[in-house]
Write a protein that holds these residues in place. Structure first.
Motif, mmCIF file in Angstrom:
data_model
loop_
_atom_site.group_PDB
_atom_site.id
_atom_site.type_symbol
_atom_site.label_atom_id
_atom_site.label_comp_id
_atom_site.label_asym_id
_atom_site.label_seq_id
_atom_site.Cartn_x
_atom_site.Cartn_y
_atom_site.Cartn_z
ATOM 1 N N SER A 53 85.803 44.000 4.669
ATOM 2 C CA SER A 53 84.600 44.000 5.504
ATOM 3 C C SER A 53 84.042 45.395 5.755
ATOM 4 O O SER A 53 82.868 45.534 6.119
ATOM 5 N N GLN A 54 84.855 46.422 5.607
ATOM 6 C CA GLN A 54 84.442 47.793 5.896
ATOM 7 C C GLN A 54 84.911 48.721 4.784
ATOM 8 O O GLN A 54 85.784 48.370 4.000
ATOM 9 N N CYS A 55 84.361 49.919 4.779
ATOM 10 C CA CYS A 55 84.772 50.923 3.796
ATOM 11 C C CYS A 55 85.612 52.000 4.477
ATOM 12 O O CYS A 55 85.112 52.748 5.326
ATOM 13 N N TRP A 56 86.866 52.054 4.100
ATOM 14 C CA TRP A 56 87.786 53.056 4.653
ATOM 15 C C TRP A 56 88.113 54.126 3.626
ATOM 16 O O TRP A 56 88.463 55.241 3.983
ATOM 17 N N LEU A 92 81.504 48.551 -4.416
ATOM 18 C CA LEU A 92 82.503 49.615 -4.316
ATOM 19 C C LEU A 92 82.031 50.631 -3.287
ATOM 20 O O LEU A 92 80.865 51.027 -3.282
ATOM 21 N N CYS A 93 82.928 51.055 -2.421
ATOM 22 C CA CYS A 93 82.597 51.991 -1.350
ATOM 23 C C CYS A 93 82.315 53.381 -1.907
ATOM 24 O O CYS A 93 83.098 53.904 -2.706
ATOM 25 N N ASP A 97 79.456 55.451 2.528
ATOM 26 C CA ASP A 97 79.757 54.161 3.173
ATOM 27 C C ASP A 97 80.945 54.230 4.130
ATOM 28 O O ASP A 97 81.146 53.309 4.921
ATOM 29 N N LEU A 98 81.744 55.265 4.047
ATOM 30 C CA LEU A 98 83.016 55.318 4.768
ATOM 31 C C LEU A 98 82.837 55.381 6.279
ATOM 32 O O LEU A 98 81.962 56.078 6.790
#
Length: 162
Positions: A53-56, A92-93, A97-98
């Protein structure tokens, strides 16, 4: 926006069912209370966020919407495009996006300010006598969720709030 700018926002005619008979009651600042809003920022922390769901990390996969495939493309080619529809795809992050600690804190500060100082002024409710009660049940969107491969067999309180 304020009641001075939009006077019609300060009074709204709404019908309420009182002891089996319907009466017209004008909702005003005198018979309503501001709705207290709580914003949950838990998903901005990796340990709480749903998978994809998120970009880490740069190069990690994320999903937007509810793509039909439940895992990233085996081909390694993202289905999210800069042009065209922006939903139901895999991407792809990138570095931009992070979610970083600094970015997270900035987002929390901005959203909290907007909710507390602006949005909450637009919503007021008549106070209830006693406590609100919630019932356990299935999602009202069960058919739509099944169509995208999500499980909807379990009942829960606030089933649509995950």
């Amino acid at each position: 926006f304020t009641a001075q700018t939009y006077p019609s926002l300060s009074v709204h005619r709404q019908r309420y069912d009182i002891r089996g008979r319907r009466t017209a009651v004008a909702l005003t600042t005198g018979n309503t209370q501001p709705l207290r809003l709580h914003v949950d920022f838990a998903s901005l922390y990796e340990e709480n966020a749903p998978e994809y769901s998120q970009c880490w990390r740069q190069g990690a996969w994320y999903k937007r919407g509810t793509p039909q495939a439940t895992a990233p493309p085996a081909s390694g080619v993202p289905s999210c495009r800069a042009e065209g529809p922006l939903d139901d795809c895999w991407g792809l992050c990138s570095a931009d996006d992070l979610i970083t600690p600094k970015g997270r804190e900035m987002l929390i500060a901005v959203v909290t300010t907007i909710v507390n100082e602006e949005v909450s002024r637009f919503f007021a409710v008549r106070p209830v006598v006693g406590r609100l009660t919630f019932k356990a049940g299935r999602s009202r969107y069960a058919k739509a969720l099944r169509a995208v491969g999500q499980s909807v067999d379990a009942t829960s309180c606030a089933a649509d709030c995950s």
